[in-house]
Design a protein around this motif. Structure first.
Motif, PDB file in Angstrom:
ATOM      1  N   ASP A   1       0.834  -1.214   0.000  1.00  0.00           N
ATOM      2  CA  ASP A   1       0.000   0.000   0.000  1.00  0.00           C
ATOM      3  C   ASP A   1       0.862   1.255   0.000  1.00  0.00           C
ATOM      4  OD1 ASP A   1      -2.257  -1.536   0.005  1.00  0.00           O
ATOM      5  OD2 ASP A   1      -2.631  -1.355   2.163  1.00  0.00           O
ATOM      6  N   ARG A   2       1.903   1.261   0.831  1.00  0.00           N
ATOM      7  CA  ARG A   2       2.765   2.449   0.903  1.00  0.00           C
ATOM      8  C   ARG A   2       3.516   2.640  -0.407  1.00  0.00           C
ATOM      9  NH1 ARG A   2       6.096   5.446   5.368  1.00  0.00           N
ATOM     10  NH2 ARG A   2       4.212   4.951   6.519  1.00  0.00           N
ATOM     11  N   LEU A   3       3.991   1.553  -0.994  1.00  0.00           N
ATOM     12  CA  LEU A   3       4.727   1.658  -2.255  1.00  0.00           C
ATOM     13  C   LEU A   3       3.848   2.251  -3.343  1.00  0.00           C
ATOM     14  CD1 LEU A   3       7.381   1.105  -3.718  1.00  0.00           C
ATOM     15  CD2 LEU A   3       6.562  -1.211  -4.208  1.00  0.00           C
ATOM     16  N   ARG A   4       2.602   1.867  -3.386  1.00  0.00           N
ATOM     17  CA  ARG A   4       1.684   2.427  -4.373  1.00  0.00           C
ATOM     18  C   ARG A   4       1.491   3.922  -4.163  1.00  0.00           C
ATOM     19  NH1 ARG A   4      -2.430  -2.704  -3.896  1.00  0.00           N
ATOM     20  NH2 ARG A   4      -1.630  -3.909  -5.684  1.00  0.00           N
ATOM     21  N   ARG A   5       1.467   4.349  -2.904  1.00  0.00           N
ATOM     22  CA  ARG A   5       1.250   5.770  -2.607  1.00  0.00           C
ATOM     23  C   ARG A   5       2.467   6.620  -2.969  1.00  0.00           C
ATOM     24  NH1 ARG A   5      -0.670   3.795   2.383  1.00  0.00           N
ATOM     25  NH2 ARG A   5       1.124   4.729   3.454  1.00  0.00           N
ATOM     26  N   ILE A   6       3.661   6.081  -2.782  1.00  0.00           N
ATOM     27  CA  ILE A   6       4.859   6.907  -2.981  1.00  0.00           C
ATOM     28  C   ILE A   6       5.414   6.808  -4.396  1.00  0.00           C
ATOM     29  CG2 ILE A   6       5.467   6.722  -0.547  1.00  0.00           C
ATOM     30  CD1 ILE A   6       7.548   4.691  -1.226  1.00  0.00           C
ATOM     31  N   ARG A   7       4.844   5.961  -5.230  1.00  0.00           N
ATOM     32  CA  ARG A   7       5.347   5.829  -6.608  1.00  0.00           C
ATOM     33  C   ARG A   7       5.338   7.157  -7.349  1.00  0.00           C
ATOM     34  NH1 ARG A   7       6.064   0.829  -9.445  1.00  0.00           N
ATOM     35  NH2 ARG A   7       7.493  -0.283  -8.067  1.00  0.00           N
ATOM     36  N   SER A   8       4.276   7.933  -7.181  1.00  0.00           N
ATOM     37  CA  SER A   8       4.180   9.207  -7.912  1.00  0.00           C
ATOM     38  C   SER A   8       5.270  10.167  -7.463  1.00  0.00           C
ATOM     39  CB  SER A   8       2.795   9.836  -7.710  1.00  0.00           C
ATOM     40  OG  SER A   8       2.556  10.075  -6.336  1.00  0.00           O
ATOM     41  N   ARG A   9       5.624  10.135  -6.168  1.00  0.00           N
ATOM     42  CA  ARG A   9       6.690  11.011  -5.675  1.00  0.00           C
ATOM     43  C   ARG A   9       8.027  10.634  -6.305  1.00  0.00           C
ATOM     44  NH1 ARG A   9       4.912  10.233  -0.046  1.00  0.00           N
ATOM     45  NH2 ARG A   9       6.963   9.303   0.337  1.00  0.00           N
TER      46      ARG A   9
ATOM     47  N   VAL B   1      16.903  -2.382  -9.471  1.00  0.00           N
ATOM     48  CA  VAL B   1      16.092  -3.118 -10.445  1.00  0.00           C
ATOM     49  C   VAL B   1      14.681  -3.350  -9.915  1.00  0.00           C
ATOM     50  CG1 VAL B   1      15.850  -5.300 -11.695  1.00  0.00           C
ATOM     51  CG2 VAL B   1      18.091  -4.232 -11.492  1.00  0.00           C
ATOM     52  N   LEU B   2      14.552  -3.637  -8.623  1.00  0.00           N
ATOM     53  CA  LEU B   2      13.231  -3.874  -8.048  1.00  0.00           C
ATOM     54  C   LEU B   2      12.323  -2.658  -8.183  1.00  0.00           C
ATOM     55  CD1 LEU B   2      13.918  -5.913  -4.764  1.00  0.00           C
ATOM     56  CD2 LEU B   2      13.361  -6.737  -7.061  1.00  0.00           C
TER      57      LEU B   2
ATOM     58  N   PRO C   1       4.319  -3.179  -7.704  1.00  0.00           N
ATOM     59  CA  PRO C   1       4.310  -3.521  -6.277  1.00  0.00           C
ATOM     60  C   PRO C   1       4.050  -4.998  -6.006  1.00  0.00           C
ATOM     61  CG  PRO C   1       3.209  -1.426  -6.598  1.00  0.00           C
ATOM     62  CD  PRO C   1       3.502  -1.971  -7.972  1.00  0.00           C
ATOM     63  N   LEU C   2       3.135  -5.615  -6.765  1.00  0.00           N
ATOM     64  CA  LEU C   2       2.848  -7.034  -6.546  1.00  0.00           C
ATOM     65  C   LEU C   2       4.021  -7.911  -6.973  1.00  0.00           C
ATOM     66  CD1 LEU C   2      -0.915  -7.486  -7.531  1.00  0.00           C
ATOM     67  CD2 LEU C   2       0.107  -7.516  -5.252  1.00  0.00           C
ATOM     68  N   GLU C   3       4.631  -7.595  -8.121  1.00  0.00           N
ATOM     69  CA  GLU C   3       5.805  -8.354  -8.562  1.00  0.00           C
ATOM     70  C   GLU C   3       6.926  -8.246  -7.531  1.00  0.00           C
ATOM     71  OE1 GLU C   3       5.530  -8.049 -13.457  1.00  0.00           O
ATOM     72  OE2 GLU C   3       6.526  -6.470 -12.292  1.00  0.00           O
TER      73      GLU C   3
END
Length: 304
Positions: A78-86, A127-128, A133-135
């Motif tokens: 959830d956090r990774l999805r939120r901070i992707r745009s930043r 690379v990650l 996020p799911l991968e």
């Protein structure tokens, strides 16, 4: 979010669950850091997991580790999805927040030494960042922690077949972008010392002697500190850049070798405060990549 399907021991000792949570904290930090690439974000996620754990009906939790890993993973996704745009708006290249892995007080410790593996290296974490996020969650749980596909599927609320496909895709993506090399620890230590001597003295010939012909340098200043905005490629260009910054006047400078993200690195301080980290990717007796993190936000935890 109580685990009603896992089998195993009861929730453990301590009516408040502190002992059980602390037992598994190194694993939870390992999962969260690999998912997010930042120590501070990982610590925040683990704190959230603790709040969930302290409020849960722990008597109904049959396998605390599975429950806690599942909770931490979901929070990290959830956090990774939120901070992707930043991160997409980040100034210059984005690098992981350096993690010390050779000091006793870090998350590198714990019964399983969860942080001392290839999956925590700078190269792999970079690379990650290109995975979904799911991968990324599937790769971390499977490759770094060896969780069975069924447990990963339950954690991510996906079918096992779908999880296997995600794992294969992520594994192939990482393998294609991070070639593996066998590195002798003693050779790596000596090479790091030679790099340190040449870099601090601005010795151009000395730097060229330890850099691979196709060496690259990636800098992360995040718009808050000086750093190249693009990757520098080629031994000559990398050596000249390092020689140039060695001549920059810095009050009370000190550079010390240490282990970061499971590999050799150098910590540069001014007046005792970190201002840059140099992490090295070493293979075949040469430095292949130099990662420089100078964003002060990513160095604050090192001062602790």
């Amino acid at each position: 979010m109580v685990n009603d399907s896992a089998t195993g021991a009861a929730s453990g000792t301590g009516s408040d669950g502190v002992d059980v949570f602390e037992e598994h904290r190194p694993v939870l930090l390992g999962v969260a850091y690999r998912m997010l690439g930042r120590v501070t974000d990982a610590e925040d996620v683990v704190q959230e997991a603790w709040l969930r754990w302290s409020a849960a009906d722990r008597a109904a939790v049959r396998e605390p580790r599975a429950y806690l890993v599942r909770t931490t993973t979901r929070l990290a996704v959830d956090r990774l999805r939120r901070i992707r745009s930043r991160r997409e708006a980040y100034v210059g290249p984005w690098l992981p927040e350096p993690l010390v892995t050779d000091y006793g007080h870090t998350v590198a410790d714990g019964a399983e030494r969860v942080m001392l593996s290839e999956s925590v290296s700078m190269a792999v974490l970079v690379v990650l960042e290109s995975l979904s996020p799911l991968e990324r969650a599937v790769f971390v749980l499977r490759e770094a922690f060896g969780l069975p596909y069924g447990e990963i599927a339950e954690t991510l609320d996906r079918g096992e077949a779908a999880v296997r496909q995600l794992a294969a895709r992520a594994r192939r993506h990482v393998a294609e972008r991070t070639p593996r090399f066998e590195v002798d620890p003693e050779q790596r230590r000596k090479l790091t010392e030679r790099f340190l001597a040449a870099a601090t003295e601005g010795d151009l010939d000395g730097l060229l002697a330890v850099l691979a012909p196709d060496a690259r340098l990636v800098g992360d200043g995040g718009g808050r500190a000086k750093a190249p905005l693009r990757t520098i490629t080629g031994a000559d260009k990398v050596a000249r850049f390092l020689a140039a910054i060695s001549r920059t006047p810095i009050p009370d400078p000190e550079i010390a070798p240490l282990e970061l993200n499971g590999g050799p690195a150098l910590l540069a301080t001014s007046g005792g405060r970190p201002f840059a980290v140099f992490a090295l990717d070493v293979a075949d007796g040469l430095v292949r990549s130099v990662y420089i993190v100078s964003n002060p936000e990513k160095l604050a935890h090192l001062a602790r």
